[in-house]
Design an enzyme around this catalytic site. Sequence first.
Site, PDB file in Angstrom:
ATOM      1  N   ARG A  47       7.129 -15.153 -15.696  1.00  0.00           N
ATOM      2  CA  ARG A  47       8.374 -15.039 -16.453  1.00  0.00           C
ATOM      3  C   ARG A  47       9.465 -15.916 -15.862  1.00  0.00           C
ATOM      4  O   ARG A  47      10.286 -16.462 -16.570  1.00  0.00           O
ATOM      5  CB  ARG A  47       8.900 -13.602 -16.355  1.00  0.00           C
ATOM      6  CG  ARG A  47       8.345 -12.718 -17.405  1.00  0.00           C
ATOM      7  CD  ARG A  47       8.792 -11.295 -17.129  1.00  0.00           C
ATOM      8  NE  ARG A  47       8.345 -10.456 -18.215  1.00  0.00           N
ATOM      9  CZ  ARG A  47       9.162  -9.801 -19.031  1.00  0.00           C
ATOM     10  NH1 ARG A  47      10.454  -9.835 -18.873  1.00  0.00           N
ATOM     11  NH2 ARG A  47       8.678  -9.066 -20.004  1.00  0.00           N
ATOM     12  N   LYS A 156      -6.942  -5.572  -7.373  1.00  0.00           N
ATOM     13  CA  LYS A 156      -6.851  -4.134  -7.210  1.00  0.00           C
ATOM     14  C   LYS A 156      -5.389  -3.715  -7.291  1.00  0.00           C
ATOM     15  O   LYS A 156      -4.533  -4.585  -7.107  1.00  0.00           O
ATOM     16  CB  LYS A 156      -7.483  -3.691  -5.902  1.00  0.00           C
ATOM     17  CG  LYS A 156      -6.753  -4.228  -4.671  1.00  0.00           C
ATOM     18  CD  LYS A 156      -7.106  -3.469  -3.449  1.00  0.00           C
ATOM     19  CE  LYS A 156      -6.364  -2.150  -3.412  1.00  0.00           C
ATOM     20  NZ  LYS A 156      -5.658  -1.899  -2.163  1.00  0.00           N
ATOM     21  N   ASP A 185     -12.584  -7.071  -4.742  1.00  0.00           N
ATOM     22  CA  ASP A 185     -12.392  -6.189  -3.600  1.00  0.00           C
ATOM     23  C   ASP A 185     -12.460  -7.139  -2.420  1.00  0.00           C
ATOM     24  O   ASP A 185     -13.547  -7.609  -2.062  1.00  0.00           O
ATOM     25  CB  ASP A 185     -13.504  -5.142  -3.525  1.00  0.00           C
ATOM     26  CG  ASP A 185     -13.258  -4.173  -2.392  1.00  0.00           C
ATOM     27  OD1 ASP A 185     -12.942  -4.650  -1.279  1.00  0.00           O
ATOM     28  OD2 ASP A 185     -13.359  -2.958  -2.600  1.00  0.00           O
ATOM     29  N   HIS A 186     -11.337  -7.454  -1.838  1.00  0.00           N
ATOM     30  CA  HIS A 186     -11.346  -8.580  -0.892  1.00  0.00           C
ATOM     31  C   HIS A 186     -12.199  -8.296   0.346  1.00  0.00           C
ATOM     32  O   HIS A 186     -12.603  -9.201   1.057  1.00  0.00           O
ATOM     33  CB  HIS A 186      -9.927  -9.043  -0.536  1.00  0.00           C
ATOM     34  CG  HIS A 186      -9.238  -8.211   0.494  1.00  0.00           C
ATOM     35  ND1 HIS A 186      -8.615  -7.029   0.205  1.00  0.00           N
ATOM     36  CD2 HIS A 186      -9.064  -8.383   1.830  1.00  0.00           C
ATOM     37  CE1 HIS A 186      -8.083  -6.523   1.309  1.00  0.00           C
ATOM     38  NE2 HIS A 186      -8.338  -7.318   2.307  1.00  0.00           N
ATOM     39  N   LYS A 190     -15.208 -10.740   2.895  1.00  0.00           N
ATOM     40  CA  LYS A 190     -15.156 -10.986   4.347  1.00  0.00           C
ATOM     41  C   LYS A 190     -16.548 -11.372   4.838  1.00  0.00           C
ATOM     42  O   LYS A 190     -17.539 -10.697   4.531  1.00  0.00           O
ATOM     43  CB  LYS A 190     -14.655  -9.739   5.085  1.00  0.00           C
ATOM     44  CG  LYS A 190     -13.167  -9.469   4.840  1.00  0.00           C
ATOM     45  CD  LYS A 190     -12.685  -8.277   5.648  1.00  0.00           C
ATOM     46  CE  LYS A 190     -11.314  -7.817   5.193  1.00  0.00           C
ATOM     47  NZ  LYS A 190     -10.210  -8.452   5.876  1.00  0.00           N
ATOM     48  N   GLU A 224      -5.337   0.209  10.858  1.00  0.00           N
ATOM     49  CA  GLU A 224      -4.297  -0.831  10.825  1.00  0.00           C
ATOM     50  C   GLU A 224      -3.175  -0.410  11.743  1.00  0.00           C
ATOM     51  O   GLU A 224      -2.828   0.781  11.807  1.00  0.00           O
ATOM     52  CB  GLU A 224      -3.743  -0.973   9.411  1.00  0.00           C
ATOM     53  CG  GLU A 224      -4.718  -1.536   8.432  1.00  0.00           C
ATOM     54  CD  GLU A 224      -4.045  -1.763   7.093  1.00  0.00           C
ATOM     55  OE1 GLU A 224      -3.569  -2.884   6.862  1.00  0.00           O
ATOM     56  OE2 GLU A 224      -3.979  -0.813   6.299  1.00  0.00           O
ATOM     57  N   ASP A 243      -5.875   3.514  -1.779  1.00  0.00           N
ATOM     58  CA  ASP A 243      -5.607   2.146  -1.316  1.00  0.00           C
ATOM     59  C   ASP A 243      -6.783   1.559  -0.531  1.00  0.00           C
ATOM     60  O   ASP A 243      -7.058   0.374  -0.615  1.00  0.00           O
ATOM     61  CB  ASP A 243      -4.348   2.177  -0.426  1.00  0.00           C
ATOM     62  CG  ASP A 243      -3.866   0.793  -0.045  1.00  0.00           C
ATOM     63  OD1 ASP A 243      -3.712  -0.042  -0.957  1.00  0.00           O
ATOM     64  OD2 ASP A 243      -3.644   0.540   1.161  1.00  0.00           O
ATOM     65  N   HIS A 248     -12.448  -0.383  -0.587  1.00  0.00           N
ATOM     66  CA  HIS A 248     -13.007  -1.103   0.559  1.00  0.00           C
ATOM     67  C   HIS A 248     -14.050  -0.283   1.347  1.00  0.00           C
ATOM     68  O   HIS A 248     -15.143  -0.753   1.621  1.00  0.00           O
ATOM     69  CB  HIS A 248     -11.904  -1.534   1.525  1.00  0.00           C
ATOM     70  CG  HIS A 248     -10.772  -2.265   0.866  1.00  0.00           C
ATOM     71  ND1 HIS A 248     -10.960  -3.117  -0.191  1.00  0.00           N
ATOM     72  CD2 HIS A 248      -9.425  -2.276   1.102  1.00  0.00           C
ATOM     73  CE1 HIS A 248      -9.788  -3.629  -0.565  1.00  0.00           C
ATOM     74  NE2 HIS A 248      -8.845  -3.120   0.198  1.00  0.00           N
ATOM     75  N   LYS A 348      -2.754   3.864   8.545  1.00  0.00           N
ATOM     76  CA  LYS A 348      -1.737   2.897   8.950  1.00  0.00           C
ATOM     77  C   LYS A 348      -1.065   3.423  10.212  1.00  0.00           C
ATOM     78  O   LYS A 348      -1.074   4.621  10.479  1.00  0.00           O
ATOM     79  CB  LYS A 348      -0.702   2.741   7.828  1.00  0.00           C
ATOM     80  CG  LYS A 348      -1.326   2.166   6.550  1.00  0.00           C
ATOM     81  CD  LYS A 348      -0.405   1.185   5.864  1.00  0.00           C
ATOM     82  CE  LYS A 348      -1.004   0.632   4.595  1.00  0.00           C
ATOM     83  NZ  LYS A 348      -1.722  -0.636   4.795  1.00  0.00           N
TER      84      LYS A 348
HETATM   85  C1  BG6 Z   1      -5.292  -3.892   0.927  1.00  0.00           C
HETATM   86  C2  BG6 Z   1      -4.429  -2.678   1.004  1.00  0.00           C
HETATM   87  O1  BG6 Z   1      -6.225  -3.783  -0.104  1.00  0.00           O
HETATM   88  O2  BG6 Z   1      -5.982  -4.057   2.162  1.00  0.00           O
HETATM   89  C3  BG6 Z   1      -3.456  -2.768   2.156  1.00  0.00           C
HETATM   90  O3  BG6 Z   1      -3.702  -2.540  -0.212  1.00  0.00           O
HETATM   91  C4  BG6 Z   1      -4.182  -3.059   3.430  1.00  0.00           C
HETATM   92  O4  BG6 Z   1      -2.690  -1.578   2.282  1.00  0.00           O
HETATM   93  C5  BG6 Z   1      -5.116  -4.236   3.268  1.00  0.00           C
HETATM   94  O5  BG6 Z   1      -3.208  -3.340   4.417  1.00  0.00           O
HETATM   95  C6  BG6 Z   1      -5.987  -4.414   4.497  1.00  0.00           C
HETATM   96  O6  BG6 Z   1      -6.684  -5.614   4.377  1.00  0.00           O
HETATM   97  P1  BG6 Z   1      -7.143  -6.430   5.660  1.00  0.00           P
HETATM   98  O7  BG6 Z   1      -7.901  -7.581   5.094  1.00  0.00           O
HETATM   99  O8  BG6 Z   1      -5.898  -6.819   6.388  1.00  0.00           O
HETATM  100  O9  BG6 Z   1      -7.982  -5.487   6.462  1.00  0.00           O
END
Ligand code: BG6
Length: 510
Positions: A47, A156, A185-186, A190, A224, A243, A248, A348
Amino acid sequence: MEKPQNLILVIFGASGDLTKRKLVPALYDLYKQNLLPDGFAILGVGRTQLSDDTFRTDMGKGIKTFSNEGSLDNNLVKDFLLKLHYLSINTKSPEDYALLKNKLSALDSVLNSKENFIYYLAIPPDMYEVVTANIGRQELNTQSNNEGWKRIIIEKPFGYDLESAKSLNKKLLQVFKEDQIYRIDHYLGKETVQNLIVTRFANGIFEPLWNRNYIHHVEITSAESIGVESRGSYYDNSGALRDMVQNHLLQITGLVAMEPPSSFQSNSIRNEVLKVFQSFRPIRVNDVDKYVIRGQYIASKIKGERVPGYREEKNVTPDSRTETYVAMKFYIDNWRWGGVPFYIRTGKRLPTRVTEVVIHFKPTPHYLFAKKEIGESCNQMVIRIQPDEGILLKVGMKLPGAGFNVKNVNMDFHYSDLLDIYLPTAYERLLLDCMIGDSTLYARGDIVEEAWKFVSPIQEVWKNNPNIKIFGYPAGTWGPENADDLIEEKTITWRYPCKNLSNDGTYCEL
Ligand code: BG6
């Protein structure tokens, strides 16, 4: 390495954080490795009114800060930025997609991209349906046999619970076919998550042990050290279960627990993951507090500095009951895993950032040597996903000297020992896979729904039952102590990992 066909990547939400921090830097890294096709363009859509030049300058800053490459080649960055274009439209308005169509056709004729388009939705989830429907209205979804393919990548969170995930799948499938939809799903991108598949299926020695006969329990941790940072308004409506666990951690569980696939085809692997998810033993309403522990970080001091509690974070409600920590125990009811508990935890503001899988093997049936408690095993296999990526096997060895004293020692492999090996980021891998049409490392619709089927009842119980406790834990600690009680045997605890794969213990170098 296979190079993709010419194509145009359209990024919706191009002025947002994800584009600048992850997508464009990853695309630059691919460009640098000569993995992008010659006819390639990125069309940023949003936008915000931006000229091509302003967009390029801004993305250039993103590349400088977030690219995976240590030293940047300024000329290369300059060349790459010329591939970026920007189009400002109101993404809610169907008419504006005619502008998108025109722009794509103009770029297409210059690049000879044969109408191969990828749409990347880096936008808030409540916009997914609108944008997809508008793409469909302009027939920007149509493809003919092997020509002019169209793919869509969805970020996501995919849904908020089972019902919303089902409804989103339904809406997407009205416009795209399942094999055109790439749900990110990142974690699956990895390198070390993929190495789980290789470790299990490229080595004959682990498979005979990989079952209930030899494995006592499986532990998966994703810790984390950061808090919610600037994402309070998203996170407060999400929580750790949605989350991190629903996507994951369950995806990792799928790869740890699946049967050997018959081939390395995308659906062959994903069919096996689906079967694992279908075998999760549902956690009954009355058992939720017994099997799932939730926590929230409270203010504390880390290295002498005060760290705010979750409820003090920006855009978080002061009496929030959103969990920033989850630990749970569950079972996979099938022949391989019958009776083997899986323990997973994430949080976290824990002491360090680490993600790993620990396979705890059963102890020997009869212990010959002194000083081991009954039920205590010498053998663990740690598959470290990040940081200090690698694999560690713990085995009992004789301590030199008199008697037969046993010490647990490490046999370890660290990726960092492979000098000159470049570890691509998750987004590099996933974007390239989508460009070549490989969806193995993307979540399939039925798998996502199965994951929600497992997780949604827990959310429901928490929502409807205020008596279920949420435990405070001081920021910088390993979460609520109650999580220890999930493990019944008193001789066994969670592994308390350090940054360094080889060390563990409650107190260690962080
Ligand atoms: C994301 C979450 O999908 O993954 C975040 O929304 C999280 O809250 C993150 O911090 C963690 O990813 P990575 O690759 O840093 O372990």
